[in-house]
Scaffold this motif. Structure first.
Motif: not given
Length: 415
Positions: A286-293, A336-337, A406-409
């Motif tokens: 899922w990637g760091m951005r999608r999860i942390s956001h 961590a992200n 947000l979310f990796g974009v």
């Protein structure tokens, strides 16, 4: 042992087995958690024996350590980039060992605070060195995965630390809690001395000069992604430190459950450990951005629900505890992200970058934590209001950092 070459993006190259490396780094990181959490059950007793007039002042035993942990990282980062990670790590472990026993013999409350502040400085050196070692040997989502595993094992410390502190006080005076810290730091010193090689090759070391240091600081502070996630992390982790500082008072004064404080604290830390491990399993997908956001939004929502319930329905312990544990679990998918996102662009100046990250996040979060904990009024209302507000501020910083997306974009999209 031979030196380990830097790794490429989204990869890792470890000099020892993964399980041992994770356990070792968790032990080094654990010096910070153990230095804080092991004495939480003893704060009231220390306050009584050292004749502290204001009960809220006992929180300073925790915050003196946290404040000492902040600024020195700015010095330790360039030192690790010049002389290597292991020299800094071993020297800091020796300092941690010595200050632990200085705290045991502190003649007054103010001397104890002074020794705790120095102990925080030595712990900062271990944190900078360990963070730079992880960045030397991994990158990208691989680094986020390792950091999540490290945090998972690391979270065992706050689970057992209050119970350990309680156990020590059943067989010895509270001063021996600091003896436990000294013994643990000695074991970590021996482990890293014989099993951890130098991870920064000679050809990648930077000269220890004002020009070199200024250039490294400039690179970190002018990188939109690195600086943005440092601020976002520092703000929202102020919530974590505010709870740590006031946790004993929350469970004892508000809910009358101080006799089993270590159980309630361990439960919250256990949920956090589970979420750290979960992050290590899903971050590749899922990637760091999608999860942390996403979890920042969940954090705000849960805090708001808890606040509204406590304000308008009543301060029911189980409602508070369940919602608060779920809120705390969000830290397991942010720490961590956020760290990996901030350090990803830094490459060969990982020591300085990790130091700036540690300084900004720790100083900001500890100051915010002190402010929130100090306004404790016998209810959980100030704590939960702070959680909502700091969560919203952190989200705003992320939106600015990612240019509103947000979310990796946003900027620096993950591959």
């Amino acid at each position: 042992m031979t030196q380990t070459k830097p790794v490429k993006r989204d990869s890792m190259k470890l000099p020892i087995p993964l399980w041992e490396f994770v356990a070792m780094m968790a032990a080094v990181f654990g010096l910070q958690a153990l230095g804080i959490d092991v004495m939480l059950p003893a704060l009231s007793l220390i306050g009584e024996e050292l004749q502290i007039a204001n009960p809220n002042d006992q929180q300073l035993i925790v915050f003196a350590f946290i404040l000492g942990f902040g600024f020195p990282q700015l010095v330790f980062g360039p030192i690790s980039d010049r002389f290597g990670r292991k020299v800094l790590l071993q020297a800091s472990l020796i300092g941690y060992f010595l200050t632990s026993f200085m705290c045991m013999i502190a003649p007054s409350f103010y001397w104890l605070l002074a020794f705790r502040f120095i102990q925080g400085i030595t712990c900062a050196g271990t944190r900078v060195a360990a963070g730079a070692v992880i960045r030397d040997l991994s990158a990208g989502r691989a680094m986020a995965r390792i950091m999540s595993l490290v945090y998972t094992v690391f979270m065992i410390v706050p689970i057992i630390a209050p119970a350990l502190g309680t156990l020590v006080m059943t067989v010895a005076p509270w001063e021996w809690i600091f003896g436990v810290l000294g013994a643990f730091s000695f074991l970590v010193f021996m482990w890293t001395q014989f099993r951890l090689p130098q991870t920064l090759p000679e050809e990648d070391r930077r000269p220890f000069s004002l020009k070199s240091i200024r250039e490294a600081f400039h690179a970190v502070l002018t990188n939109r992604i690195s600086f943005g996630y440092m601020i976002a992390s520092g703000v929202i982790f102020g919530c974590l430190f505010s709870f740590i500082g006031a946790s004993e008072q929350v469970f004892d004064d508000v809910f009358g459950r101080g006799d089993r404080f270590w159980i309630w604290f361990a439960g919250i830390a256990g949920v956090l450990a589970v979420m750290n491990y979960s992050n290590s399993r899903v971050v590749d997908k899922w990637g760091m951005r999608r999860i942390s956001h996403a979890v920042v939004l969940v954090f705000i929502a849960l805090s708001l629900v808890n606040l509204l319930w406590m304000q308008f329905v009543g301060q029911d312990f189980w409602v508070f505890y369940v919602l608060f544990a779920m809120t705390f679990a969000c830290f397991g998918m942010m720490g961590a992200n956020f760290t990996s996102l901030a350090l990803e662009p830094m490459g060969k100046i990982a020591g300085t970058a990790n130091a700036v990250y540690g300084f900004i996040t720790m100083t900001l979060s500890s100051l915010l934590g002190i402010i929130v904990a100090r306004v404790f009024d016998g209810t959980v209302r100030p704590l939960l209001i702070a959680y909502v507000l700091l969560g919203l501020i952190s989200l705003s910083v992320i939106l600015f950092t990612e240019k509103g997306k947000l979310f990796g974009v946003g900027e620096g999209k993950e591959p």
